[in-house]
Write a protein that holds these residues in place. Structure first.
Motif, PDB file in Angstrom:
ATOM      1  N   ALA A  93       0.934  -1.218   0.130  1.00 53.60           N
ATOM      2  CA  ALA A  93      -0.247  -0.019   0.149  1.00 53.60           C
ATOM      3  C   ALA A  93       0.840   1.302   0.024  1.00 53.60           C
ATOM      4  O   ALA A  93       1.134   1.731   1.008  1.00 53.60           O
ATOM      5  CB  ALA A  93      -0.985  -0.115   1.199  1.00 53.60           C
ATOM      6  N   PRO A  94       1.418   1.556  -0.920  1.00 48.32           N
ATOM      7  CA  PRO A  94       2.381   2.847  -1.258  1.00 48.32           C
ATOM      8  C   PRO A  94       1.695   4.087  -0.761  1.00 48.32           C
ATOM      9  O   PRO A  94       2.475   4.914  -0.358  1.00 48.32           O
ATOM     10  CB  PRO A  94       2.868   2.607  -2.686  1.00 48.32           C
ATOM     11  N   ASP A  95       0.447   4.259  -1.111  1.00 46.88           N
ATOM     12  CA  ASP A  95      -0.375   5.612  -0.851  1.00 46.88           C
ATOM     13  C   ASP A  95      -0.751   5.589   0.583  1.00 46.88           C
ATOM     14  O   ASP A  95      -1.313   6.555   1.100  1.00 46.88           O
ATOM     15  CB  ASP A  95      -1.351   5.871  -1.721  1.00 46.88           C
ATOM     16  N   THR A  96      -0.624   4.663   1.400  1.00 48.82           N
ATOM     17  CA  THR A  96      -1.284   4.483   2.745  1.00 48.82           C
ATOM     18  C   THR A  96      -0.216   5.285   3.612  1.00 48.82           C
ATOM     19  O   THR A  96       0.819   5.063   3.896  1.00 48.82           O
ATOM     20  CB  THR A  96      -1.693   2.978   3.208  1.00 48.82           C
ATOM     21  N   PRO A  97      -0.799   6.298   4.254  1.00 43.45           N
ATOM     22  CA  PRO A  97      -0.001   7.133   5.184  1.00 43.45           C
ATOM     23  C   PRO A  97       0.384   6.312   6.452  1.00 43.45           C
ATOM     24  O   PRO A  97      -0.596   5.404   7.031  1.00 43.45           O
ATOM     25  CB  PRO A  97      -0.435   8.449   5.685  1.00 43.45           C
ATOM     26  N   MET A  98       1.400   6.480   7.023  1.00 46.56           N
ATOM     27  CA  MET A  98       1.930   5.855   8.325  1.00 46.56           C
ATOM     28  C   MET A  98       1.882   7.000   9.561  1.00 46.56           C
ATOM     29  O   MET A  98       2.342   7.880   9.270  1.00 46.56           O
ATOM     30  CB  MET A  98       3.237   5.048   8.213  1.00 46.56           C
ATOM     31  N   VAL A  99       1.690   6.495  10.537  1.00 41.98           N
ATOM     32  CA  VAL A  99       1.900   7.198  11.769  1.00 41.98           C
ATOM     33  C   VAL A  99       3.154   7.396  12.001  1.00 41.98           C
ATOM     34  O   VAL A  99       3.702   8.711  12.127  1.00 41.98           O
ATOM     35  CB  VAL A  99       1.081   6.549  13.192  1.00 41.98           C
ATOM     36  N   VAL A 100       3.898   6.545  12.023  1.00 39.05           N
ATOM     37  CA  VAL A 100       5.486   6.817  12.270  1.00 39.05           C
ATOM     38  C   VAL A 100       6.069   6.045  10.827  1.00 39.05           C
ATOM     39  O   VAL A 100       5.634   5.045  10.490  1.00 39.05           O
ATOM     40  CB  VAL A 100       6.056   6.101  13.515  1.00 39.05           C
ATOM     41  N   ASP A 101       7.109   6.628  10.440  1.00 37.37           N
ATOM     42  CA  ASP A 101       7.794   6.334   8.985  1.00 37.37           C
ATOM     43  C   ASP A 101       9.042   5.718   9.604  1.00 37.37           C
ATOM     44  O   ASP A 101      10.025   6.545   9.303  1.00 37.37           O
ATOM     45  CB  ASP A 101       7.623   7.474   8.039  1.00 37.37           C
ATOM     46  N   PRO A 102       9.031   4.277   9.634  1.00 35.43           N
ATOM     47  CA  PRO A 102      10.168   3.712  10.061  1.00 35.43           C
ATOM     48  C   PRO A 102      11.359   3.782   8.797  1.00 35.43           C
ATOM     49  O   PRO A 102      12.513   3.690   9.105  1.00 35.43           O
ATOM     50  CB  PRO A 102      10.091   2.279  10.368  1.00 35.43           C
ATOM     51  N   SER A 103      10.702   3.940   7.627  1.00 33.34           N
ATOM     52  CA  SER A 103      11.553   3.952   6.554  1.00 33.34           C
ATOM     53  C   SER A 103      12.447   5.139   6.416  1.00 33.34           C
ATOM     54  O   SER A 103      13.502   5.138   5.794  1.00 33.34           O
ATOM     55  CB  SER A 103      10.738   3.680   5.285  1.00 33.34           C
ATOM     56  N   ARG A 104      12.033   6.216   7.312  1.00 36.34           N
ATOM     57  CA  ARG A 104      12.673   7.355   7.151  1.00 36.34           C
ATOM     58  C   ARG A 104      13.150   7.967   5.977  1.00 36.34           C
ATOM     59  O   ARG A 104      13.963   8.411   5.585  1.00 36.34           O
ATOM     60  CB  ARG A 104      14.298   7.113   7.972  1.00 36.34           C
ATOM     61  N   GLY A 105      11.982   7.951   5.017  1.00 34.13           N
ATOM     62  CA  GLY A 105      11.830   8.457   3.791  1.00 34.13           C
ATOM     63  C   GLY A 105      12.596   7.652   2.773  1.00 34.13           C
ATOM     64  O   GLY A 105      12.882   8.225   1.547  1.00 34.13           O
ATOM     65  N   ARG A 106      13.077   6.502   2.803  1.00 32.55           N
ATOM     66  CA  ARG A 106      13.505   5.598   2.053  1.00 32.55           C
ATOM     67  C   ARG A 106      12.657   4.927   0.885  1.00 32.55           C
ATOM     68  O   ARG A 106      11.481   4.773   1.252  1.00 32.55           O
ATOM     69  CB  ARG A 106      14.252   4.480   2.612  1.00 32.55           C
ATOM     70  N   SER A 107      13.049   4.661  -0.081  1.00 32.78           N
ATOM     71  CA  SER A 107      12.324   4.130  -1.168  1.00 32.78           C
ATOM     72  C   SER A 107      12.424   2.468  -1.003  1.00 32.78           C
ATOM     73  O   SER A 107      13.367   1.939  -0.231  1.00 32.78           O
ATOM     74  CB  SER A 107      12.685   4.322  -2.603  1.00 32.78           C
ATOM     75  N   PRO A 108      11.452   1.733  -1.493  1.00 30.36           N
ATOM     76  CA  PRO A 108      11.478   0.163  -1.442  1.00 30.36           C
ATOM     77  C   PRO A 108      13.002  -0.254  -1.853  1.00 30.36           C
ATOM     78  O   PRO A 108      13.411  -1.162  -1.312  1.00 30.36           O
ATOM     79  CB  PRO A 108      10.407  -0.218  -2.090  1.00 30.36           C
ATOM     80  N   GLN A 109      13.560   0.355  -2.987  1.00 28.61           N
ATOM     81  CA  GLN A 109      14.872  -0.193  -3.514  1.00 28.61           C
ATOM     82  C   GLN A 109      16.023   0.166  -2.484  1.00 28.61           C
ATOM     83  O   GLN A 109      16.643  -0.629  -2.275  1.00 28.61           O
ATOM     84  CB  GLN A 109      15.270   0.635  -4.870  1.00 28.61           C
ATOM     85  N   GLN A 110      15.663   1.263  -1.624  1.00 30.81           N
ATOM     86  CA  GLN A 110      16.814   1.702  -0.746  1.00 30.81           C
ATOM     87  C   GLN A 110      16.606   0.632   0.681  1.00 30.81           C
ATOM     88  O   GLN A 110      17.720   0.070   0.926  1.00 30.81           O
ATOM     89  CB  GLN A 110      16.690   2.920  -0.036  1.00 30.81           C
ATOM     90  N   ILE A 111      15.362   0.267   0.785  1.00 33.13           N
ATOM     91  CA  ILE A 111      15.093  -0.672   2.018  1.00 33.13           C
ATOM     92  C   ILE A 111      15.726  -2.039   1.501  1.00 33.13           C
ATOM     93  O   ILE A 111      16.271  -3.004   2.537  1.00 33.13           O
ATOM     94  CB  ILE A 111      13.598  -0.556   2.360  1.00 33.13           C
ATOM     95  N   GLU A 112      15.493  -2.329   0.200  1.00 36.99           N
ATOM     96  CA  GLU A 112      16.061  -3.753  -0.203  1.00 36.99           C
ATOM     97  C   GLU A 112      17.538  -3.895  -0.110  1.00 36.99           C
ATOM     98  O   GLU A 112      18.215  -4.700   0.361  1.00 36.99           O
ATOM     99  CB  GLU A 112      15.597  -3.825  -1.469  1.00 36.99           C
ATOM    100  N   PHE A 113      17.991  -2.693  -0.644  1.00 34.01           N
ATOM    101  CA  PHE A 113      19.544  -2.458  -0.372  1.00 34.01           C
ATOM    102  C   PHE A 113      20.173  -2.746   1.014  1.00 34.01           C
ATOM    103  O   PHE A 113      21.096  -3.373   1.403  1.00 34.01           O
ATOM    104  CB  PHE A 113      20.114  -1.189  -1.113  1.00 34.01           C
ATOM    105  N   ASP A 114      19.366  -2.059   1.926  1.00 27.83           N
ATOM    106  CA  ASP A 114      19.735  -2.230   3.611  1.00 27.83           C
ATOM    107  C   ASP A 114      19.558  -3.501   3.990  1.00 27.83           C
ATOM    108  O   ASP A 114      20.398  -3.881   4.817  1.00 27.83           O
ATOM    109  CB  ASP A 114      18.789  -1.175   4.084  1.00 27.83           C
ATOM    110  N   LEU A 115      18.425  -4.168   3.566  1.00 27.77           N
ATOM    111  CA  LEU A 115      18.077  -5.446   3.714  1.00 27.77           C
ATOM    112  C   LEU A 115      19.277  -6.475   3.525  1.00 27.77           C
ATOM    113  O   LEU A 115      19.698  -7.322   4.489  1.00 27.77           O
ATOM    114  CB  LEU A 115      16.957  -6.140   3.117  1.00 27.77           C
ATOM    115  N   ARG A 116      19.717  -6.511   2.454  1.00 28.96           N
ATOM    116  CA  ARG A 116      20.885  -7.193   1.910  1.00 28.96           C
ATOM    117  C   ARG A 116      22.115  -6.801   2.641  1.00 28.96           C
ATOM    118  O   ARG A 116      23.007  -7.721   3.159  1.00 28.96           O
ATOM    119  CB  ARG A 116      21.182  -7.045   0.410  1.00 28.96           C
TER     120      ARG A 116
END
Length: 495
Positions: free
Chosen positions: A65-88
């Motif tokens: 759900a990319p358009d659903t707002p979050m109360v807290v944004d743990p991603s800190r403004g990261r994109s899914p690609q950046q999160i995937e890079f951090d996961l690896r």
């Protein structure tokens, strides 16, 4: 047990305690350091696993759900690609922090399921329409990845708890060992104090009391108890021997004073009787009676003079002030003068002189040497039966001059010979045969030793005695010539 052995044992025991304590401290420190490292690694593992969980959930939410707002944004403004890079990247860091085989196995599983999740998401994103089967595959891999991470977290938590339990046990063990070492140290110190008070200080106190009592003169029979360590026993034994020796010397001195008083009283009584016989108011004094009286007075005065001379010589010798005036003299002439002196008196003995044809020269004080010969000849006459023979002989024996005085008197036993030259001591037979204080032979020996010579004696009970004086022989200088001063010690102290 000696004090040295006791203190060596105590110091050795303390050294062992210190070494054991140091080793235990090193072991404890190392163990606690390992446990602290394990705790730190476990906490770091839990943190990394939880971050990985959070990033997986955020990544899944952003994809679903990319358009659903979050109360807290743990991603800190990261994109899914950046999160995937951090996961690896986080998966690689997890491998570096693994410490056990089980943890490495679970991390491999985590890496596998996370990679499967990312591949499933990538495949789902490539399709234009929704597909329930792909959605189920994505959710299944996500759940598997989360379960694997929870398993990894549980492993790190278990490791942390195990390290904490081991640290607790080590701490309890350290407390017990420290308490035991402390009790052992206190017990050792208590035993040391008890042993010192019981086996060292008490004998020392006894030795001190004995020394004080003996030194003040209040208790001459005071003796130290020979107990305790070997050093203190040796000290007590030495003190007891010294006290016995001093007591014996005091007894000898008292006996000597009594003997001197007795020996002085006899000639003084004779002198008193002689003067009273010759005094006025008595019967007529004939010339013959006067001659006998004067002869008696002369003999008693000579006896007194000899006794006083021996006492003075003994005092000078003990003070180290016996003075010698050495000269090169012929021992034949010295022996001849002594023999002539006693031949002129009616001793009732046969006195013979045996000398060689050639001179036997020595470097000596002639007056002192005559004193020694006179004393030896006088003793030979006193302790020999009337009519017996006394021989005075002089001979050269290599580098030595030997003067011998032989008699046919009472003789002495080996036990009596041992104390022959001890001051104030006289053999049992000698005490009854002739008066004296027991200084003549002692003084004679010290005079000869002052000349660098020696006196020897051979004797058997009932067969007489032979006294031999050995002096260094010289080969130059006429009789009466003063001795050269190059190779001689200065006159004075006796050595």
């Amino acid at each position: 047990m000696s004090l040295r052995a006791f203190f060596s044992t105590v110091v050795g025991g303390l050294v062992v305690l210190v070494v054991v304590s140091a080793m235990l401290l090193v072991v404890l420190t190392s163990a606690l350091e390992r446990m602290a490292s394990t705790l730190s690694e476990s906490v770091e593992g839990v943190r990394q696993a939880e971050e990985l969980e959070v990033d997986l959930l955020v990544h899944s939410r952003l994809i679903a759900a990319p358009d659903t707002p979050m109360v807290v944004d743990p991603s800190r403004g990261r994109s899914p690609q950046q999160i995937e890079f951090d996961l690896r990247r986080q998966l690689g860091e997890l491998h570096t922090s693994a410490s056990t085989d089980e943890e490495r196995k679970v991390m491999s599983q985590v890496e596998h399921v996370v990679s499967a999740y990312l591949d499933a998401q990538r495949m789902a994103s490539a399709r234009t329409g929704g597909d329930a089967m792909h959605d189920a595959l994505v959710m299944g891999t996500l759940d598997a990845a989360l379960r694997s991470l929870e398993h990894l977290i549980q492993i790190n938590v278990d490791q942390a708890q195990s390290a904490r339990l081991r640290a607790t046990r080590w701490s309890e063990t350290a407390n017990v060992l420290g308490l035991a070492l402390g009790v052992l140290l206190l017990a050792t110190l208590g035993l040391v104090v008890f042993w010192l008070r019981r086996f060292a200080l008490r004998p020392v106190a006894g030795l001190q009391r004995a020394m004080r009592g003996f030194g003040t003169g209040r208790n001459k029979d005071s003796r130290a108890p020979e107990e305790g360590p070997s050093e203190i026993r040796d000290m007590a034994h030495t003190f007891n021997e010294m006290a016995d020796s001093l007591a014996h010397q005091q007894e000898q001195q008292l006996a000597f004073l009594a003997g001197v008083a007795h020996d002085l009283r006899n000639p003084l009584s004779a002198l008193k009787l002689s003067t009273s016989l010759a005094s006025s108011g008595r019967a007529e004094v004939t010339p013959e009676r006067m001659q006998r009286t004067l002869g008696l007075v002369r003999r008693q005065v000579e006896r007194l003079d000899r006794m006083v001379g021996d006492l003075l010589d003994a005092t000078r010798i003990e003070a180290g002030k016996l003075e010698l005036q050495p000269e090169v003299r012929d021992t034949r002439e010295l022996a001849r003068s002594v023999v002539e002196l006693y031949q002129s008196s009616d001793s009732g003995h046969t006195l013979e002189l045996v000398v060689p044809d050639t001179a036997v020269l020595v470097r000596a004080d002639p007056a002192r040497l005559e004193q020694v010969l006179t004393n030896l000849v006088s003793n030979a006459l006193k302790y020999s039966p009337a009519g017996s023979r006394v021989e005075v002989a002089v001979r050269g024996d290599g580098d030595h001059a030997v003067m011998a005085v032989s008699d046919q008197g009472i003789g002495m036993s080996p036990e009596e010979l041992q104390g022959l030259f001890v001051p104030f001591q006289r053999a049992g037979n000698a005490k009854q045969r002739a008066p004296g204080v027991g200084l003549g032979l002692s003084v004679s020996r010290r005079i000869i030793e002052a000349h660098g010579g020696r006196i020897e004696v051979e004797s058997r009970p009932g067969q007489g005695s032979v006294f031999r004086v050995h002096l260094t022989r010289v080969s130059a200088g006429p009789p009466g010539l003063p001795a050269p001063s190059d190779d001689e010690e200065p006159a004075g102290a006796v050595h």
